[in-house]
Enzyme design. Structure first.
Site, PDB file in Angstrom:
ATOM      1  N   SER A  74       0.790  -1.287  -0.101  1.00 27.71           N
ATOM      2  CA  SER A  74      -0.141   0.113  -0.047  1.00 27.71           C
ATOM      3  C   SER A  74       0.678   1.374  -0.011  1.00 27.71           C
ATOM      4  CB  SER A  74      -0.954   0.027   1.046  1.00 27.71           C
ATOM      5  OG  SER A  74      -1.908  -0.907   1.226  1.00 27.71           O
TER       6      SER A  74
ATOM      7  N   LYS B 158       0.103   3.513  -3.099  1.00 29.59           N
ATOM      8  CA  LYS B 158      -0.822   4.144  -3.164  1.00 29.59           C
ATOM      9  C   LYS B 158      -0.701   5.815  -3.491  1.00 29.59           C
ATOM     10  CE  LYS B 158      -3.839   0.709  -0.728  1.00 29.59           C
ATOM     11  NZ  LYS B 158      -4.485   0.715   0.633  1.00 29.59           N
TER      12      LYS B 158
ATOM     13  N   TYR C 120      -3.866  -3.136  -9.989  1.00 28.86           N
ATOM     14  CA  TYR C 120      -3.565  -2.932  -8.538  1.00 28.86           C
ATOM     15  C   TYR C 120      -2.775  -4.183  -8.017  1.00 28.86           C
ATOM     16  CZ  TYR C 120      -4.969  -2.089  -3.748  1.00 28.86           C
ATOM     17  OH  TYR C 120      -4.777  -1.966  -2.162  1.00 28.86           O
TER      18      TYR C 120
ATOM     19  N   TYR D 135      -4.280   4.788   8.051  1.00 26.63           N
ATOM     20  CA  TYR D 135      -5.453   4.270   8.122  1.00 26.63           C
ATOM     21  C   TYR D 135      -6.346   4.770   9.182  1.00 26.63           C
ATOM     22  CZ  TYR D 135      -3.546   1.176   4.599  1.00 26.63           C
ATOM     23  OH  TYR D 135      -2.994   0.891   3.560  1.00 26.63           O
TER      24      TYR D 135
ATOM     25  N   VAL E 120       1.446  -3.591   4.216  1.00 23.37           N
ATOM     26  CA  VAL E 120       1.101  -4.862   4.953  1.00 23.37           C
ATOM     27  C   VAL E 120       2.515  -5.665   4.711  1.00 23.37           C
ATOM     28  CG1 VAL E 120      -1.273  -4.737   5.154  1.00 23.37           C
ATOM     29  CG2 VAL E 120       0.122  -5.731   3.046  1.00 23.37           C
TER      30      VAL E 120
END
Length: 389
Positions: free
Chosen positions: A62, A65, A187, A239, A257
């Site tokens: 991530s 992103k 993705y 998050y 992660v």
């Protein structure tokens, strides 16, 4: 030893024994990762990089992103991108269905739904070509050609039904305007790109320095795009733990992660850390500890009180007895020490015994790490050296 490297080594050693959390269990290739791996790297505006610990690559996950968000902003403009994805904290887990009522627009580009929507904005007639453009863009941020870990990609694809469901839901609202299957496959590939902790530091640094790569000098994205991305990272990058992170560490950040984590000290540093054990929010446990200690040690919290963080006033004068006096006025931060060092490098002593005086009596705030770097440079100039504080 270089005082900066020594300080970073000390921080790394402080957290090495901590073992809270576990590897990402829902992706088989990540679940089997060595949980004891640990690494830290920083990059400054002049291209200096220091990397410590495990040098082996890992997948970006991530952390991709914000960089894909930057690519979309630069290509399409803010208004068009924000038509498809919002910029508000979701307050929910990264894989939650956090969609705006009525429009289906995801809350922000750093949760999975928003990241999938952003990936769908990158032009490409197929999943492969869209993914290739994204990997090329990530490579520009890293300053070298990056590759996809095909085994991790296969593992992600085999367990990615929730992300496929999110993509189809986004398509039902018209947020994704192309084949949702192709978008989510791209993705998965972007998340499976291999990086090192040094790559993360320079990628973070590129955002920290207004879109300019600190090593290659390339303007990867515009300064406005970099500012927009860093703004979203500040409120959404960790998050549903983003609020507590901002209080404790105070740096724009983004986690992945696999255990990677980047942080940005605007105009000062890009930082990358890696440790695979995760907390309940999906953020690296030891990585967070590392950055918390760095932020405290270097005074990097974005809301720390600063008078002149990047350009402390420096005055050099020469006395009749041959004394060279360097007087500093204002705040001497770790990042601002660079200007002082540049002034000292240009100092020419009239004789080997000529005294050099660095006067810190008018410095209102002094970071210990900045003083350590300054002392090393002064000592290297020779002569009789006195540092007053």
């Amino acid at each position: 030893m270089d005082p900066v490297r020594e300080m970073l080594t000390s921080v790394l050693d402080e957290v090495r024994g901590e073992d809270a959390g576990e590897t990402a269990q829902y992706i088989p290739e990540l679940a089997s990762a060595d949980p004891d791996r640990l690494a830290l790297a920083i990059a400054d505006p002049h291209g200096r990089r220091i990397a410590l610990g495990d040098e082996d690559p890992f997948t970006i996950q991530s952390i991709s992103k914000p960089f894909v968000f930057a690519l979309a902003l630069d290509a399409l403009g803010r208004d068009e991108v924000l038509r498809h994805v919002g910029v508000e904290p979701s307050g929910e887990p990264f894989n939650a269905i956090s969609l705006e009522e009525g429009t289906g627009r995801p809350a922000n580009p750093l949760i999975n739904a928003g990241a999938i929507a952003t990936t769908g904005l990158i032009p490409g007639p197929s999943a492969g070509e869209r993914a290739a453009r994204i990997v090329e863009g990530l490579s520009r941020f890293a300053g070298r050609t990056l590759q996809v870990d095909e085994e991790v990609y296969a593992s992600e694809a085999s367990t990615g039904d929730r992300n496929r469901a999110l993509a189809h839901l986004l398509r039902s609202y018209g947020v994704i305007e192309t084949d949702p299957h192709e978008v989510v496959e791209a993705y998965f590939r972007q998340c499976s790109v291999l990086v090192t902790v040094a790559d993360l530091a320079v990628m973070a640094g590129t955002l920290a320095f207004g879109g300019r790569h600190p090593v290659t000098g390339e303007q990867v994205v515009s300064a406005r795009t970099a500012r927009d991305v860093v703004s979203v990272m500040t409120s959404c990058g960790m998050y549903d733990a983003s609020g507590s992170w901002l209080i404790r560490v105070g740096l724009p950040a983004k986690s992945g992660v696999s255990g990677g984590l980047i942080a940005i000290s605007p105009s000062q540093f890009g930082v990358g850390v890696f440790s695979p054990r995760l907390d309940e929010y999906g953020n690296s446990t030891r990585g967070q500890r590392l950055l918390e200690r760095l932020s405290d040690a270097l005074g990097l919290h974005v809301f720390e009180q600063h008078q002149s963080i990047a350009t402390p006033h420096v005055a050099v004068s020469h006395g009749e007895d041959g004394t060279v006096r360097v007087a500093l006025d204002g705040e001497l931060s770790f990042g601002g020490a660079e200007r002082v060092l540049n002034a000292l490098r240009n100092v020419e002593l009239p004789a080997s015994s000529a005294p050099l005086l660095v006067d810190l009596t008018r410095v209102t705030q002094l970071q210990p790490a900045a003083l350590a770097v300054l002392r090393e440079q002064v000592d290297g100039l020779g002569g009789t050296v006195r540092v007053e504080a």
